[in-house]
Scaffold this motif. Structure first.
Motif, PDB file in Angstrom:
ATOM      1  N   GLN A  17      -7.182 -17.834  -3.623  1.00 39.83           N
ATOM      2  CA  GLN A  17      -7.752 -17.318  -4.875  1.00 39.83           C
ATOM      3  C   GLN A  17      -8.329 -15.935  -4.589  1.00 39.83           C
ATOM      4  O   GLN A  17      -9.244 -15.791  -3.771  1.00 39.83           O
ATOM      5  N   ALA A  18      -7.802 -14.911  -5.242  1.00 35.54           N
ATOM      6  CA  ALA A  18      -8.235 -13.539  -4.963  1.00 35.54           C
ATOM      7  C   ALA A  18      -8.319 -12.758  -6.260  1.00 35.54           C
ATOM      8  O   ALA A  18      -7.722 -13.132  -7.279  1.00 35.54           O
ATOM      9  N   MET A  19      -9.074 -11.668  -6.207  1.00 35.80           N
ATOM     10  CA  MET A  19      -9.237 -10.798  -7.369  1.00 35.80           C
ATOM     11  C   MET A  19      -7.937 -10.044  -7.634  1.00 35.80           C
ATOM     12  O   MET A  19      -7.311  -9.509  -6.718  1.00 35.80           O
ATOM     13  N   ILE A  20      -7.498 -10.042  -8.890  1.00 38.61           N
ATOM     14  CA  ILE A  20      -6.325  -9.269  -9.283  1.00 38.61           C
ATOM     15  C   ILE A  20      -6.759  -7.816  -9.440  1.00 38.61           C
ATOM     16  O   ILE A  20      -7.624  -7.501 -10.265  1.00 38.61           O
ATOM     17  N   MET A  51      -2.123  -6.486  -2.742  1.00 39.82           N
ATOM     18  CA  MET A  51      -2.694  -5.147  -2.812  1.00 39.82           C
ATOM     19  C   MET A  51      -2.173  -4.351  -4.009  1.00 39.82           C
ATOM     20  O   MET A  51      -2.712  -3.280  -4.310  1.00 39.82           O
ATOM     21  N   LEU A  52      -1.155  -4.842  -4.707  1.00 43.62           N
ATOM     22  CA  LEU A  52      -0.689  -4.170  -5.925  1.00 43.62           C
ATOM     23  C   LEU A  52      -1.689  -4.381  -7.049  1.00 43.62           C
ATOM     24  O   LEU A  52      -2.426  -5.372  -7.065  1.00 43.62           O
ATOM     25  N   THR A  73       0.818  -1.214   0.000  1.00 42.89           N
ATOM     26  CA  THR A  73       0.000   0.000   0.000  1.00 42.89           C
ATOM     27  C   THR A  73       0.851   1.263   0.000  1.00 42.89           C
ATOM     28  O   THR A  73       0.345   2.339  -0.320  1.00 42.89           O
ATOM     29  N   GLU A  74       2.143   1.177   0.371  1.00 42.94           N
ATOM     30  CA  GLU A  74       3.011   2.350   0.349  1.00 42.94           C
ATOM     31  C   GLU A  74       3.306   2.810  -1.066  1.00 42.94           C
ATOM     32  O   GLU A  74       3.800   3.928  -1.262  1.00 42.94           O
TER      33      GLU A  74
END
Length: 476
Positions: free
Chosen positions: A335-338, A306-307, A109-110
């Protein structure tokens, strides 16, 4: 600018900050040269790390490759559930590498900022992690101070003059001192019996310690006094000095008018690509001449899911560059949303970047490992705890989370002090457990009193959808 690039060695603050952090107890990976755990059993502490033996062995292989300079431009992914020691492994690697190899740590997030673009933030992080080891020859004077004589002049031209007597085991010489050298000697608090080093090029004075011959002067000795032998040979010598600076430090020094002082301002802003190209070409010349060598460091990016897609594309291209460090990514997602797309991906990372990664998995801790981690944290936070209280805290960590249990160590010690107890007892843990909710109890509390919270929309979501018959009546 490329013909006269400024390089200033990085200055480390010597002030020791006594503060307890989440990973302040970690001093290394806890493995030997054979990549085996240096502890007796997997459940005992080794350099502050407990368990995760396979992951630590894998990080040991990475450490060996970094030392040999054979893994520049590679990427590692630490993947595992929350509270399984991913950040701890990266901190252990940083401790093993020491101060000579650059290590840059940041959260994903930075990267997102209104002051600099995403690609600029990643570029600066990458160049912070790339070191340049520069070898220079300097003329120095090194010896033991026999006598310092300072005279104050009065009259029309007031000032100070003085003489400095230096000696080695073979010779002794007297030097005349000017005003600047007198001021520097006064600032360093140099007295007779000190062993000093003077850089003839810059005039910098370094106090190496106290001469062994003065070790009996108890009135002039402090608790931190360091005793060294009197130097041998000539007073004036030529020595080789090695500086390790990062590419980002060279970028900042050459892109700002204030030069070296810009490093302390903090606000580096955008740096021109033209300046970076000139610096890269100059560093390449130094490497050809044998004056400098590249030191690939480590860039650690936590919460990499988070990128967004722009950052992943930039990293994909940056890994192919010659001036790229080893990149270690960490995530706790499955499994996560890009981000930036409508597609799902393993760990929230695109497949083309995922193919480049060496993935090191971390597994959940066992009950015995959790107990040992809590015992280590009690020692780090200087909290004495009874065995039955530690057993209860371990059970709480198993049922809730390890982070919640670690946070209860300090709070329970405060309760113990309030009740005039030197050790944390079972009742103190139970008291803190009632005062501070974990995630499960907090969720249950919200659901129980959901109607009394502001902006609660569960009721609207829970209403049944209108049937087709009702919809037809409404249309009529």
């Amino acid at each position: 600018m490329a013909t006269n690039i400024q390089v200033t060695p990085s200055i480390k603050d010597t002030t020791k900050l006594e503060r307890i952090g989440a990973h302040s107890h970690i001093t290394g990976l806890g493995i030997n040269d054979a990549l085996e755990s240096s502890s007796i059993s997997p459940t005992t502490s080794s350099s502050g790390l407990i368990g995760q033996v396979k992951a630590r062995k894998a990080m040991g292989v990475v450490f060996k490759l970094i030392q040999q300079g054979k893994i520049g431009g590679r990427a590692i992914l630490l993947a595992g559930p929350p509270s399984t020691g991913k950040t701890a492994l990266a901190m252990g690697l940083a401790q093993n590498l020491g101060n000579d190899i650059p290590f840059c740590s940041l959260s994903a997030t930075e990267v997102f900022s209104l002051e600099v673009s995403k690609t600029e933030a990643l570029t600066q992080a990458i160049r912070r992690s790339m070191g340049v080891r520069i070898v220079e020859e300097q003329e120095i004077m090194e010896g033991e101070v026999v006598e310092i004589q300072i005279d104050t002049l009065s009259g029309a031209k007031p000032g100070k003059t003085g003489r400095l007597t230096l000696c080695t085991t073979d010779m002794e010489t007297i030097y005349d001192l000017g005003t600047k050298m007198i001021d520097r000697l006064t600032q360093e608090r140099v007295t007779a019996g000190d062993v000093i080093r003077i850089d003839k090029g810059t005039g910098k004075i370094s106090k190496l310690g106290r001469s062994v011959s003065r070790s009996r002067d108890y009135d002039a000795m402090g608790s931190n006094t360091k005793f060294v032998q009197c130097p041998e040979g000539e007073l004036q010598k030529r020595t080789t000095v090695t500086h390790t600076v990062s590419l980002h430090e060279i970028d900042v020094i050459n892109s700002r008018q204030q030069g070296f002082m810009a490093l302390f301002a903090g606000d580096t802003g955008e740096i021109s690509e033209n300046i970076r190209e000139q610096i890269d070409s100059k560093v390449s010349e130094w490497r050809t001449e044998g004056r400098a060598t590249l030191v690939p460091g480590v860039l650690f990016i936590d919460e990499v899911h988070m990128l967004d897609m722009d950052c992943f594309s930039f990293l994909n291209r940056a890994l192919e560059s010659e001036l790229c460090p080893i990149v270690i990514l960490a995530t706790n997602r499955g499994q996560a949303m890009i981000r930036g797309t409508n597609f799902m991906g393993p760990h929230g990372i695109p497949l083309d970047l995922l193919d480049r990664l060496l993935i090191i998995p971390t597994s959940p801790y066992t009950l015995e490992e959790m107990k040992e981690i809590l015992r280590v944290r009690c020692g780090e936070e200087q909290v004495e705890m009874m065995d039955d209280a530690l057993d209860l805290l371990t059970r709480i960590a198993k049922e809730t989370s390890l982070r919640y249990a670690i946070q209860m160590i300090t709070t329970s010690s405060l309760v113990a002090k309030k009740r005039n107890s030197k050790k944390v007892e079972l009742s103190h843990i139970e008291r803190c457990h009632k005062l501070f909710f974990d995630v499960q109890r907090s969720t249950k509390f919200i659901m129980e009193y959901q109607n009394q919270f502001l902006f609660h929309e569960v009721e609207e979501d829970s209403k049944p959808a209108p049937s087709n018959d009702n919809a037809d009546k409404m249309e009529e």
